[in-house]
Design a protein around this motif. Structure first.
Motif, PDB file in Angstrom:
ATOM      1  N   GLY A  87      -4.438   1.686  14.609  1.00  0.00           N
ATOM      2  CA  GLY A  87      -3.218   1.714  14.188  1.00  0.00           C
ATOM      3  C   GLY A  87      -2.173   0.531  14.235  1.00  0.00           C
ATOM      4  O   GLY A  87      -1.273   0.517  13.663  1.00  0.00           O
ATOM      5  N   GLU A  88      -2.559  -0.408  15.111  1.00  0.00           N
ATOM      6  CA  GLU A  88      -1.753  -1.512  15.715  1.00  0.00           C
ATOM      7  C   GLU A  88      -2.058  -2.421  14.514  1.00  0.00           C
ATOM      8  O   GLU A  88      -1.249  -3.687  14.710  1.00  0.00           O
ATOM      9  CB  GLU A  88      -2.196  -2.139  16.799  1.00  0.00           C
ATOM     10  N   PHE A  89      -2.839  -2.505  13.710  1.00  0.00           N
ATOM     11  CA  PHE A  89      -3.451  -3.765  12.992  1.00  0.00           C
ATOM     12  C   PHE A  89      -2.941  -3.610  11.508  1.00  0.00           C
ATOM     13  O   PHE A  89      -3.435  -4.409  10.555  1.00  0.00           O
ATOM     14  CB  PHE A  89      -4.845  -3.646  13.119  1.00  0.00           C
ATOM     15  N   GLY A  90      -2.141  -2.952  11.037  1.00  0.00           N
ATOM     16  CA  GLY A  90      -1.809  -2.550   9.439  1.00  0.00           C
ATOM     17  C   GLY A  90      -1.405  -3.996   9.020  1.00  0.00           C
ATOM     18  O   GLY A  90      -1.542  -4.196   7.614  1.00  0.00           O
ATOM     19  N   ALA A  91      -0.630  -4.832   9.746  1.00  0.00           N
ATOM     20  CA  ALA A  91       0.107  -6.198   8.857  1.00  0.00           C
ATOM     21  C   ALA A  91      -1.014  -7.050   9.023  1.00  0.00           C
ATOM     22  O   ALA A  91      -0.830  -8.087   8.442  1.00  0.00           O
ATOM     23  CB  ALA A  91       1.040  -6.327   9.804  1.00  0.00           C
ATOM     24  N   ARG A  92      -2.164  -6.957   9.566  1.00  0.00           N
ATOM     25  CA  ARG A  92      -3.319  -8.274   9.637  1.00  0.00           C
ATOM     26  C   ARG A  92      -3.841  -8.201   8.114  1.00  0.00           C
ATOM     27  O   ARG A  92      -3.916  -7.363   7.522  1.00  0.00           O
ATOM     28  CB  ARG A  92      -4.188  -8.029  10.652  1.00  0.00           C
ATOM     29  N   TYR A  93      -4.431  -9.304   8.057  1.00  0.00           N
ATOM     30  CA  TYR A  93      -5.352  -9.556   6.844  1.00  0.00           C
ATOM     31  C   TYR A  93      -6.913  -9.660   7.356  1.00  0.00           C
ATOM     32  O   TYR A  93      -7.154  -9.984   8.771  1.00  0.00           O
ATOM     33  CB  TYR A  93      -4.846 -10.910   6.290  1.00  0.00           C
ATOM     34  N   PRO A  94      -7.760  -9.055   6.502  1.00  0.00           N
ATOM     35  CA  PRO A  94      -9.040  -8.853   6.825  1.00  0.00           C
ATOM     36  C   PRO A  94      -9.799 -10.112   7.617  1.00  0.00           C
ATOM     37  O   PRO A  94     -10.304  -9.913   8.753  1.00  0.00           O
ATOM     38  CB  PRO A  94      -9.916  -8.744   5.599  1.00  0.00           C
ATOM     39  N   HIS A  95      -9.519 -11.282   7.216  1.00  0.00           N
ATOM     40  CA  HIS A  95      -9.796 -12.431   7.891  1.00  0.00           C
ATOM     41  C   HIS A  95      -9.350 -12.835   9.175  1.00  0.00           C
ATOM     42  O   HIS A  95      -9.732 -13.695   9.980  1.00  0.00           O
ATOM     43  CB  HIS A  95      -9.581 -13.629   7.110  1.00  0.00           C
ATOM     44  N   GLN A  96      -8.245 -11.976   9.508  1.00  0.00           N
ATOM     45  CA  GLN A  96      -7.827 -12.120  11.248  1.00  0.00           C
ATOM     46  C   GLN A  96      -8.496 -11.096  12.069  1.00  0.00           C
ATOM     47  O   GLN A  96      -8.044 -10.938  13.072  1.00  0.00           O
ATOM     48  CB  GLN A  96      -6.398 -11.749  11.080  1.00  0.00           C
ATOM     49  N   LEU A  97      -9.367 -10.150  11.619  1.00  0.00           N
ATOM     50  CA  LEU A  97     -10.068  -9.005  12.336  1.00  0.00           C
ATOM     51  C   LEU A  97     -11.633  -9.515  12.628  1.00  0.00           C
ATOM     52  O   LEU A  97     -12.104 -10.162  11.874  1.00  0.00           O
ATOM     53  CB  LEU A  97     -10.122  -7.925  11.449  1.00  0.00           C
ATOM     54  N   SER A  98     -11.831  -8.995  13.787  1.00  0.00           N
ATOM     55  CA  SER A  98     -13.581  -9.014  14.264  1.00  0.00           C
ATOM     56  C   SER A  98     -14.335  -8.241  13.181  1.00  0.00           C
ATOM     57  O   SER A  98     -13.738  -7.445  12.319  1.00  0.00           O
ATOM     58  CB  SER A  98     -13.489  -8.764  15.624  1.00  0.00           C
ATOM     59  N   GLY A  99     -15.678  -8.411  13.293  1.00  0.00           N
ATOM     60  CA  GLY A  99     -16.461  -7.584  12.474  1.00  0.00           C
ATOM     61  C   GLY A  99     -16.252  -6.052  12.709  1.00  0.00           C
ATOM     62  O   GLY A  99     -16.177  -5.084  11.783  1.00  0.00           O
ATOM     63  N   GLY A 100     -16.184  -5.681  13.957  1.00  0.00           N
ATOM     64  CA  GLY A 100     -16.114  -4.214  14.219  1.00  0.00           C
ATOM     65  C   GLY A 100     -14.794  -3.662  13.756  1.00  0.00           C
ATOM     66  O   GLY A 100     -14.642  -2.480  13.379  1.00  0.00           O
ATOM     67  N   GLN A 140     -13.156  -4.947  11.042  1.00  0.00           N
ATOM     68  CA  GLN A 140     -13.377  -4.536   9.622  1.00  0.00           C
ATOM     69  C   GLN A 140     -13.830  -3.557   9.300  1.00  0.00           C
ATOM     70  O   GLN A 140     -13.485  -2.712   8.409  1.00  0.00           O
ATOM     71  CB  GLN A 140     -13.702  -5.772   8.852  1.00  0.00           C
ATOM     72  N   GLN A 141     -15.058  -3.120  10.166  1.00  0.00           N
ATOM     73  CA  GLN A 141     -15.966  -1.816   9.734  1.00  0.00           C
ATOM     74  C   GLN A 141     -14.962  -0.678   9.962  1.00  0.00           C
ATOM     75  O   GLN A 141     -14.950   0.220   9.036  1.00  0.00           O
ATOM     76  CB  GLN A 141     -17.065  -1.910  10.742  1.00  0.00           C
TER      77      GLN A 141
END
Lengths: 361, 292
Positions: free
Chosen positions: A136-149, A151-152
Motif C-alpha cells: 500500500g505504501e509504494f504506489g509512487a515508486r518506480y519498479p527499479h526502486q523496488l526489491s525483487g520480492g 516487484q513480485q
C-alpha cells in the motif's frame, strides 16, 4: 466475479478449464505432446517438471501467447482457440515480473483499468489490490526502486486487479532468495484462499509445488507423467520418473514375479521383495522399487535386513544423510549418528512402506 | 546508473578532449567576436568593439540564415523520425539473420563519401538525369522537371537520405532492448496490439527517438555541402557565410559573431528538444532505471 454459491472444496468444484489433446511443437521438438487436463474452480494447480518439459508452454497456451497445433482449450464453457490474450478472462504473473519500467507501481497496477474509455477512477481498486499484497505504501515508486520480492508483489497485484477467472503464475518466485521464497509462498496460498479464484502455477521446485498445491501435475517430455495431490504423488508415484523427481528416492529395478491386486513381487539385486504396487504391472515385465530415506532404518531389526557398506556421510544440520552401497545399488537414509565410511551397516526395511511402480519410458 | 565520484576519473580523457578541442576554440571565438579589423593593415587588432554583435542583431540577413538552418534541421529531423520510426521497429522485429542484412543496407550510404553521394544525386535528379529521362520517356512530362535539382526539395531529400541511419539506429536499439514479456504483459492485461504499442513500446523507445532527433537535427542544420551543391539559389547557409567571412573577406570578428550566434541557437533548439522529450511520461524513469 466468482459465484459465491459454489462449493469451497476444490475437488468437487465445477470445471473451469478443460484441455483435450493439446499439442505444440517447435520445429522437430514436441514441447507439449497430447495433454488432457481439467482444472476445477478455486483449485491451486501446479505444473511441476524439469526445464523443457512443456509446463511453461501449457501456461502460455492458456494465456494466449502460444497457439496450440492441435487440441481444444475450453474456459468457462467457451473455446479459447483464436481468442487473443486481451480477451481472455485470465491474467498472468510473469517470470521476472515484467513490470512496466516507465510506469509507477500505481500505474502498473492500474494498467488494465485505464485501458477502457470512460473507466471509473481506478484509485480505490488499486489501493485495495496493493494492500492485498502489503504494498500500500509504494504506489509512487518506480519498479527499479523496488526489491525483487516487492516487484513480485506488485506483479501479483497487477494481475489480480481485473478479477480474472484464472490466474497464471510462471515460476514467480524463482528469482528470489530462499527465505523470501518461503515467505511469499505462504502469502500466495493465503491470497488464493481469500480471492477464491483458481491459480495455475508453474515451477521446477518440488517443495514449492507441495507447499502450495491442491493438485500437482508432473510433466515429463511434453506429457503428463502424473496428476495427483501431493501426498499421493509422494507415496504412490505413477512411474520411476515421478518417483525420482519428487523427493529423494533410490530406484531398484527388477523383474515382476507375481501380481496380486494392490501388490507385486519383484526380483531385485536386493532380493525378492513383495510390496504395494501400482495397477497394471505385467508378470515377467520390469518394474522399479521406490525406496525413500524414511523407509530405511540404520540398525533396524524389523522387516528385511540389508547389509551395506557406507560410501558417504553428509551432515544435514538436524541429521546425517548416509549413502550406502549394496549389490551395485546406492541406498540413501537418514540417521542421528554418523557411521564411519567404509564400514558395514545393517539397514532395516519394511517393504509394506515402499512402493513398486512402472519404469518411465 | 549513477556516476559516483570515485569513478569520475574515467571521464577524464573525454573531459580533456572537450576542454582542449571545444572549450579553447570557443574562448578564442568569443575573444575574436569583440575584436576589430584594421582594414588598412589588413589584420585583426584586439580593440574592444561590440559593433559586430550590433550588426548581427540588426542585419536581417544573419537572422534569416540562422533561422533557415534551424528550420531545415527541424524539418529534416521530423521527416526522418516519421520515416525512420516504423522502419526501425520493423527491423527490430525481423528474424536475426535479416537484421544483419538490414544493418548493412542501412549503413552502406555512409561508407561512400559525401561528395560522391552529391554528384550521384546530380546524375539522378538533373535535367538530363535518370528520373527526368524516365518521366520524359513515359510521356508524363514534356520538358525536364527543374524542381528536382537545385531546389530546397533537393536539399532536404539528400539531407534526409544522409541522416536517416542516425535516426533509425538509436530507435532500433531502444526497441531491441524492450523485453518481449512487457508487450505480452500489456496484452495479458487487456491491451489491444495498438494500445500495447502506445502504452508500452512507444514510451520505452523515446530515449532512442530523442537521440535520433538530436543527431539528425545537428547533422542537417549544420550541413554546408549539401545545400550549397544541390540547393541552387536556395543553398545559402550560415556555414557558407562563416566560411566566406573567415576566408575571402578576412573578417574574423564578424565570422566569430555569426559562428557563436549559430552555435547558441542550435544549442538552444537541441536543448529544447531534449527537454520536451524528458517531459514525456516515464522517459526519465527509463533513463534512471534502465529497461529492467
Amino acid at each position: 466475479m466468482s459465484d459465491q454459491s459454489v462449493s469451497r472444496n476444490p475437488a468437487t468444484s465445477p470445471l473451469l478449464l478443460s484441455a483435450r489433446g493439446l499439442v505444440k511443437s517447435y520445429g522437430r521438438n514436441r514441447a507439449v505432446d497430447g495433454v488432457d487436463l481439467d482444472i476445477p474452480e478455486r483449485a491451486f494447480t501446479t505444473f511441476l517438471g524439469p526445464s523443457g518439459c512443456g509446463k511453461t508452454t501449457i501456461l502460455r497456451m492458456i494465456g494466449g501467447f502460444e497457439t496450440p497445433d492441435a487440441g481444444s482449450l475450453i474456459l468457462d464453457g467457451r473455446s479459447l482457440v483464436g481468442v487473443p490474450p486481451e480477451r481472455r478472462p485470465v491474467n498472468t504473473v510473469f517470470q521476472n515480473y515484467a513490470l512496466f519500467p516507465h510506469l509507477t507501481v500505481f500505474e502498473n497496477v492500474a494498467f488494465s483499468l485505464t485501458l477502457r474509455r470512460g473507466a471509473q477512477d481506478p484509485a480505490p481498486r488499486v489501493k485495495r489490490a496493493l494492500e492485498a499484497v502489503h504494498m500500500g505504501e509504494f504506489g509512487a515508486r518506480y519498479p527499479h526502486q523496488l526489491s525483487g520480492g516487492q516487484q513480485q508483489r506488485v506483479a501479483v497485484a497487477r494481475a489480480i486487479i481485473a478479477e480474472p477467472h484464472l490466474l497464471l503464475l510462471d515460476e514467480p518466485l524463482s528469482a528470489l532468495d530462499r527465505k523470501m521464497r518461503g515467505h511469499l509462498q505462504i502469502e500466495l496460498k493465503d491470497l488464493q484462499r481469500r480471492l477464491g479464484i483458481a491459480f495455475v502455477y508453474v515451477t521446477h521446485d518440488q517443495e514449492e509445488a507441495f507447499a502450495l498445491s491442491d493438485v500437482v501435475v508432473v510433466m515429463n517430455k511434453g506429457k503428463i507423467a502424473q496428476k495427483a495431490d501431493p501426498v499421493t504423488l509422494y507415496a504412490r508415484p505413477a512411474d520411476s520418473f515421478v518417483a525420482d523427481f519428487i523427493g529423494s528416492a533410490t530406484l531398484v529395478e527388477g523383474e515382476v514375479l507375481a501380481c496380486t491386486p494392490g501388490n507385486a513381487t519383484i526380483a531385485t539385486p536386493l532380493g525378492t521383495i513383495t510390496a504395494p504396487a501400482i495397477e497394471g504391472l505385467q508378470t515377467g515385465g520390469r518394474a522399479a522399487l521406490v525406496l525413500r530415506p524414511e523407509h530405511l532404518q540404520l540398525d533396524g531389526c524389523s522387516g528385511m535386513i540389508l547389509t551395506a557398506q557406507v560410501e558417504h556421510v553428509v551432515f544435514k544440520g538436524d541429521r546425517y544423510m548416509i549413502e550406502a552401497g549394496i549389490a551395485g545399488v546406492t541406498l540413501r537414509l537418514m540417521s542421528n549418528r554418523p557411521p564411519e565410511p567404509g564400514t558395514l551397516i545393517s539397514i532395516g526395511f519394511d517393504p509394506v512402506a515402499s512402493f513398486i511402480t512402472r519404469i518411465a519410458t | 546508473m549513477r556516476l559516483t565520484l570515485h569513478r569520475a576519473h574515467l571521464a577524464l580523457p573525454v573531459a580533456l578532449v572537450l576542454i582542449l578541442g571545444c572549450l579553447l576554440p570557443l574562448l578564442l571565438l568569443i575573444a575574436f567576436s569583440v575584436f576589430t579589423v584594421d582594414m588598412d593593415a589588413f589584420e585583426m587588432v584586439p580593440d574592444f568593439s561590440l559593433a559586430n554583435w550590433a550588426q548581427m542583431l540588426t542585419n536581417p540577413v544573419f537572422a534569416f540564415l540562422i533561422g533557415k538552418a534551424v528550420l531545415s534541421g527541424l524539418i529534416t529531423a521530423l521527416i526522418a523520425a516519421v520515416l525512420g520510426y516504423p522502419l526501425a521497429l520493423s527491423i527490430a522485429n525481423l528474424p536475426i539473420a535479416w537484421k544483419g542484412i538490414a544493418q548493412i543496407l542501412l549503413l552502406t550510404p555512409l561508407y561512400t563519401g559525401e561528395i560522391v553521394r552529391i554528384y550521384a544525386w546530380r546524375v539522378v535528379l538533373g535535367s538530363e538525369g535518370l528520373i527526368n529521362a524516365v518521366l520524359e520517356g513515359l510521356g508524363l512530362v514534356d520538358e525536364p522537371v527543374k524542381l528536382l535539382l537545385f531546389s530546397p526539395f533537393t536539399t532536404h531529400l539528400v539531407l534526409l537520405y544522409n541522416t536517416l541511419p542516425f535516426m533509425v539506429l538509436p530507435i532500433w536499439i531502444s526497441a531491441e532492448l524492450i523485453d518481449r514479456r512487457l508487450i505480452e504483459a500489456a496484452r495479458d492485461l487487456g491491451a489491444r496490439p495498438f494500445e500495447a504499442f502506445t502504452r508500452v513500446v512507444f514510451p520505452l523507445t523515446i530515449p532512442g527517438l530523442g537521440v535520433g532527433l538530436l543527431a539528425v537535427f545537428a547533422l542537417s542544420a549544420g550541413d554546408m555541402l549539401t545545400p550549397s551543391m544541390l540547393g541552387g539559389t536556395s543553398g545559402a547557409t550560415p556555414m557558407a557565410m562563416i566560411d566566406n567571412l573567415f576566408g575571402t573577406a578576412f573578417d574574423w570578428p564578424l565570422a566569430s559573431v555569426l559562428a557563436l550566434s549559430l552555435l547558441i541557437t542550435l544549442f538552444a533548439t537541441a536543448s529544447s528538444i531534449g527537454f520536451l522529450l524528458l517531459r514525456f511520461k516515464g522517459a526519465r524513469a527509463v533513463l534512471q532505471g534502465g529497461l529492467k
